[in-house]
Design a protein around this motif. Structure first.
Motif, PDB file in Angstrom:
ATOM      1  N   ASP A   1      33.763  44.892  54.555  1.00 56.29           N
ATOM      2  CA  ASP A   1      34.500  43.702  55.453  1.00 56.29           C
ATOM      3  C   ASP A   1      35.704  43.046  54.085  1.00 56.29           C
ATOM      4  OD1 ASP A   1      32.869  43.200  56.953  1.00 56.29           O
ATOM      5  OD2 ASP A   1      31.830  40.950  55.773  1.00 56.29           O
ATOM      6  N   PHE A   2      36.082  43.643  52.847  1.00 56.86           N
ATOM      7  CA  PHE A   2      36.713  44.076  51.986  1.00 56.86           C
ATOM      8  C   PHE A   2      37.298  45.360  51.749  1.00 56.86           C
ATOM      9  CE2 PHE A   2      35.503  39.470  52.192  1.00 56.86           C
ATOM     10  CZ  PHE A   2      36.327  38.753  53.190  1.00 56.86           C
ATOM     11  N   PRO A   3      37.351  46.092  52.632  1.00 56.54           N
ATOM     12  CA  PRO A   3      37.602  47.667  51.633  1.00 56.54           C
ATOM     13  C   PRO A   3      38.487  47.713  50.882  1.00 56.54           C
ATOM     14  CG  PRO A   3      38.106  47.678  53.455  1.00 56.54           C
ATOM     15  CD  PRO A   3      37.989  46.381  53.681  1.00 56.54           C
ATOM     16  N   GLU A   4      40.023  47.160  50.736  1.00 56.76           N
ATOM     17  CA  GLU A   4      40.858  47.207  50.238  1.00 56.76           C
ATOM     18  C   GLU A   4      41.104  46.061  48.551  1.00 56.76           C
ATOM     19  OE1 GLU A   4      43.174  49.812  50.213  1.00 56.76           O
ATOM     20  OE2 GLU A   4      41.621  50.315  52.158  1.00 56.76           O
ATOM     21  N   LEU A   5      41.440  46.667  47.880  1.00 52.65           N
ATOM     22  CA  LEU A   5      41.716  45.639  46.960  1.00 52.65           C
ATOM     23  C   LEU A   5      43.169  45.345  45.998  1.00 52.65           C
ATOM     24  CD1 LEU A   5      41.321  46.188  43.298  1.00 52.65           C
ATOM     25  CD2 LEU A   5      38.690  47.092  43.984  1.00 52.65           C
ATOM     26  N   ALA A   6      43.697  44.596  45.190  1.00 48.24           N
ATOM     27  CA  ALA A   6      44.712  43.847  44.478  1.00 48.24           C
ATOM     28  C   ALA A   6      44.349  43.210  42.769  1.00 48.24           C
ATOM     29  CB  ALA A   6      45.783  43.777  45.269  1.00 48.24           C
ATOM     30  N   LEU A   7      44.592  44.213  42.058  1.00 44.96           N
ATOM     31  CA  LEU A   7      44.724  43.986  40.666  1.00 44.96           C
ATOM     32  C   LEU A   7      45.918  43.412  39.951  1.00 44.96           C
ATOM     33  CD1 LEU A   7      42.536  47.465  39.297  1.00 44.96           C
ATOM     34  CD2 LEU A   7      42.017  44.238  39.771  1.00 44.96           C
ATOM     35  N   PRO A   8      45.747  42.290  40.124  1.00 46.25           N
ATOM     36  CA  PRO A   8      47.376  42.327  39.017  1.00 46.25           C
ATOM     37  C   PRO A   8      47.880  42.232  37.997  1.00 46.25           C
ATOM     38  CG  PRO A   8      45.818  40.263  38.852  1.00 46.25           C
ATOM     39  CD  PRO A   8      44.846  41.577  39.200  1.00 46.25           C
ATOM     40  N   GLU A   9      48.459  42.045  38.089  1.00 49.75           N
ATOM     41  CA  GLU A   9      49.113  42.577  36.432  1.00 49.75           C
ATOM     42  C   GLU A   9      48.722  41.379  35.033  1.00 49.75           C
ATOM     43  OE1 GLU A   9      51.226  45.146  35.517  1.00 49.75           O
ATOM     44  OE2 GLU A   9      51.039  45.130  37.179  1.00 49.75           O
ATOM     45  N   THR A  10      48.161  41.459  34.170  1.00 46.63           N
ATOM     46  CA  THR A  10      47.356  40.499  33.738  1.00 46.63           C
ATOM     47  C   THR A  10      47.851  39.590  32.932  1.00 46.63           C
ATOM     48  OG1 THR A  10      48.274  42.852  31.449  1.00 46.63           O
ATOM     49  CG2 THR A  10      45.762  42.702  32.397  1.00 46.63           C
ATOM     50  N   SER A  11      47.465  38.564  32.817  1.00 47.02           N
ATOM     51  CA  SER A  11      48.231  37.248  32.707  1.00 47.02           C
ATOM     52  C   SER A  11      48.486  36.632  31.258  1.00 47.02           C
ATOM     53  CB  SER A  11      47.576  36.191  34.050  1.00 47.02           C
ATOM     54  OG  SER A  11      46.301  35.855  33.516  1.00 47.02           O
ATOM     55  N   TYR A  12      47.247  37.596  30.446  1.00 47.93           N
ATOM     56  CA  TYR A  12      47.432  37.583  29.007  1.00 47.93           C
ATOM     57  C   TYR A  12      48.550  36.851  28.136  1.00 47.93           C
ATOM     58  CZ  TYR A  12      42.975  39.660  30.073  1.00 47.93           C
ATOM     59  OH  TYR A  12      42.182  40.023  30.314  1.00 47.93           O
ATOM     60  N   SER A  13      48.167  36.523  27.566  1.00 44.71           N
ATOM     61  CA  SER A  13      49.710  36.117  26.812  1.00 44.71           C
ATOM     62  C   SER A  13      49.673  36.218  25.533  1.00 44.71           C
ATOM     63  CB  SER A  13      50.255  34.487  26.527  1.00 44.71           C
ATOM     64  OG  SER A  13      48.996  33.672  26.025  1.00 44.71           O
ATOM     65  N   GLY A  14      50.684  35.877  24.783  1.00 44.54           N
ATOM     66  CA  GLY A  14      51.319  36.324  23.841  1.00 44.54           C
ATOM     67  C   GLY A  14      50.738  36.624  22.389  1.00 44.54           C
ATOM     68  N   ARG A  15      49.837  36.052  22.581  1.00 43.67           N
ATOM     69  CA  ARG A  15      48.300  36.639  21.757  1.00 43.67           C
ATOM     70  C   ARG A  15      47.709  38.358  21.657  1.00 43.67           C
ATOM     71  NH1 ARG A  15      45.100  31.765  20.771  1.00 43.67           N
ATOM     72  NH2 ARG A  15      44.633  32.210  22.050  1.00 43.67           N
ATOM     73  N   ILE A  16      48.004  38.417  23.025  1.00 37.72           N
ATOM     74  CA  ILE A  16      47.185  39.620  23.716  1.00 37.72           C
ATOM     75  C   ILE A  16      48.537  40.599  24.227  1.00 37.72           C
ATOM     76  CG2 ILE A  16      45.282  40.843  24.737  1.00 37.72           C
ATOM     77  CD1 ILE A  16      44.707  38.754  22.369  1.00 37.72           C
ATOM     78  N   LEU A  17      48.467  41.679  23.803  1.00 43.37           N
ATOM     79  CA  LEU A  17      49.304  42.604  24.446  1.00 43.37           C
ATOM     80  C   LEU A  17      48.989  43.809  24.791  1.00 43.37           C
ATOM     81  CD1 LEU A  17      52.104  43.658  24.466  1.00 43.37           C
ATOM     82  CD2 LEU A  17      52.299  45.253  22.491  1.00 43.37           C
ATOM     83  N   GLU A  18      48.800  44.156  26.396  1.00 42.69           N
ATOM     84  CA  GLU A  18      48.615  45.225  27.215  1.00 42.69           C
ATOM     85  C   GLU A  18      49.457  46.110  27.170  1.00 42.69           C
ATOM     86  OE1 GLU A  18      47.948  46.767  31.763  1.00 42.69           O
ATOM     87  OE2 GLU A  18      48.461  44.371  31.139  1.00 42.69           O
ATOM     88  N   THR A  19      49.070  47.399  26.542  1.00 41.85           N
ATOM     89  CA  THR A  19      49.179  48.799  25.867  1.00 41.85           C
ATOM     90  C   THR A  19      48.891  49.592  27.623  1.00 41.85           C
ATOM     91  OG1 THR A  19      47.887  49.148  24.868  1.00 41.85           O
ATOM     92  CG2 THR A  19      49.543  48.175  23.645  1.00 41.85           C
ATOM     93  N   GLY A  20      48.590  49.488  28.399  1.00 38.27           N
ATOM     94  CA  GLY A  20      48.360  50.572  28.516  1.00 38.27           C
ATOM     95  C   GLY A  20      47.004  50.075  29.884  1.00 38.27           C
ATOM     96  N   ARG A  21      47.272  50.665  31.181  1.00 43.36           N
ATOM     97  CA  ARG A  21      46.007  51.303  31.877  1.00 43.36           C
ATOM     98  C   ARG A  21      45.231  51.886  32.695  1.00 43.36           C
ATOM     99  NH1 ARG A  21      46.713  46.390  36.604  1.00 43.36           N
ATOM    100  NH2 ARG A  21      47.078  44.717  34.456  1.00 43.36           N
ATOM    101  N   GLN A  22      44.440  52.517  33.086  1.00 48.90           N
ATOM    102  CA  GLN A  22      44.157  53.263  33.569  1.00 48.90           C
ATOM    103  C   GLN A  22      43.288  52.688  35.329  1.00 48.90           C
ATOM    104  OE1 GLN A  22      42.147  55.262  30.478  1.00 48.90           O
ATOM    105  NE2 GLN A  22      43.025  57.004  31.154  1.00 48.90           N
ATOM    106  N   ARG A  23      43.465  53.503  35.952  1.00 46.97           N
ATOM    107  CA  ARG A  23      43.022  52.938  37.141  1.00 46.97           C
ATOM    108  C   ARG A  23      41.799  54.350  37.648  1.00 46.97           C
ATOM    109  NH1 ARG A  23      45.083  49.308  42.323  1.00 46.97           N
ATOM    110  NH2 ARG A  23      43.320  49.366  43.499  1.00 46.97           N
ATOM    111  N   PHE A  24      40.559  53.684  38.625  1.00 43.18           N
ATOM    112  CA  PHE A  24      40.360  54.902  39.022  1.00 43.18           C
ATOM    113  C   PHE A  24      38.801  54.331  40.041  1.00 43.18           C
ATOM    114  CE2 PHE A  24      39.740  55.122  33.734  1.00 43.18           C
ATOM    115  CZ  PHE A  24      39.750  56.492  33.654  1.00 43.18           C
ATOM    116  N   LYS A  25      39.362  55.378  40.914  1.00 37.55           N
ATOM    117  CA  LYS A  25      38.655  54.548  42.224  1.00 37.55           C
ATOM    118  C   LYS A  25      37.613  55.452  42.544  1.00 37.55           C
ATOM    119  CE  LYS A  25      38.987  53.705  46.673  1.00 37.55           C
ATOM    120  NZ  LYS A  25      39.348  52.202  46.748  1.00 37.55           N
ATOM    121  N   ARG A  26      36.394  55.618  42.086  1.00 40.66           N
ATOM    122  CA  ARG A  26      34.597  55.851  42.364  1.00 40.66           C
ATOM    123  C   ARG A  26      34.073  56.339  43.501  1.00 40.66           C
ATOM    124  NH1 ARG A  26      31.466  52.442  37.856  1.00 40.66           N
ATOM    125  NH2 ARG A  26      32.265  54.399  36.326  1.00 40.66           N
ATOM    126  N   SER A  27      34.544  54.991  44.436  1.00 37.88           N
ATOM    127  CA  SER A  27      34.082  55.631  45.696  1.00 37.88           C
ATOM    128  C   SER A  27      34.499  54.361  47.051  1.00 37.88           C
ATOM    129  CB  SER A  27      32.352  54.982  45.941  1.00 37.88           C
ATOM    130  OG  SER A  27      31.982  53.645  45.800  1.00 37.88           O
TER     131      SER A  27
END
Length: 143
Positions: free
Chosen positions: A61-87
């Motif tokens: 029923d919901f085959p597609e997905l959207a991951l947002p940019e992380t909403s972590y504030s100043g104390r947590i910094l995103e330095t990168g991301r990797q996405r994997f489509k498993r199936s």
């Protein structure tokens, strides 16, 4: 007085339990959407890198997905991301983060939007507690 079941009564009870067990085991799994959340460590010092892995399971029923940019504030910094489509209905993302908090904190759940056709739904990952690990000796903390 102890009542010992007769063989016909015992058969009926056993049959009823067997039918209930088979009915629950034979029910096809509903197409539930879920987010599994994993963290590489739960105790961090200032500047420590860590990873959060989100594994998202969709459905027909919901085959597609959207991951947002992380909403972590100043104390947590995103330095990168990797996405994997498993199936077809399973996707994952590994968030590389860096910890700059000076106390215990809780990462909020990440909203994940699932959609298909004209329908959509949003599910959230689990909240993640992170514990501050000081680098000061015990005597310095007491002062």
């Amino acid at each position: 007085m102890i009542r010992i079941p007769t063989s016909s009564r015992l058969r009926r009870v056993t049959t009823a339990l067997l039918v209930l067990w088979l009915a629950s085991a034979g029910v096809p799994r509903l197409h539930a959407q879920q987010v599994e959340t994993f963290v590489s460590t739960d105790s961090l010092r200032v500047g420590d890198p860590f990873r959060v892995t989100l594994i998202v399971t969709g459905s027909p029923d919901f085959p597609e997905l959207a991951l947002p940019e992380t909403s972590y504030s100043g104390r947590i910094l995103e330095t990168g991301r990797q996405r994997f489509k498993r199936s077809t209905y399973r996707d994952s993302v590994v968030l590389n983060l860096q910890y700059f908090a000076v106390n215990d904190t809780i990462l909020p759940g990440v909203p994940v939007r699932l959609y298909g056709g004209a329908r959509d739904t949003t599910i959230r990952s689990s909240r993640i507690p992170l514990f501050f690990k000081t680098v000061l000796p015990d005597t310095a903390q007491a002062a």
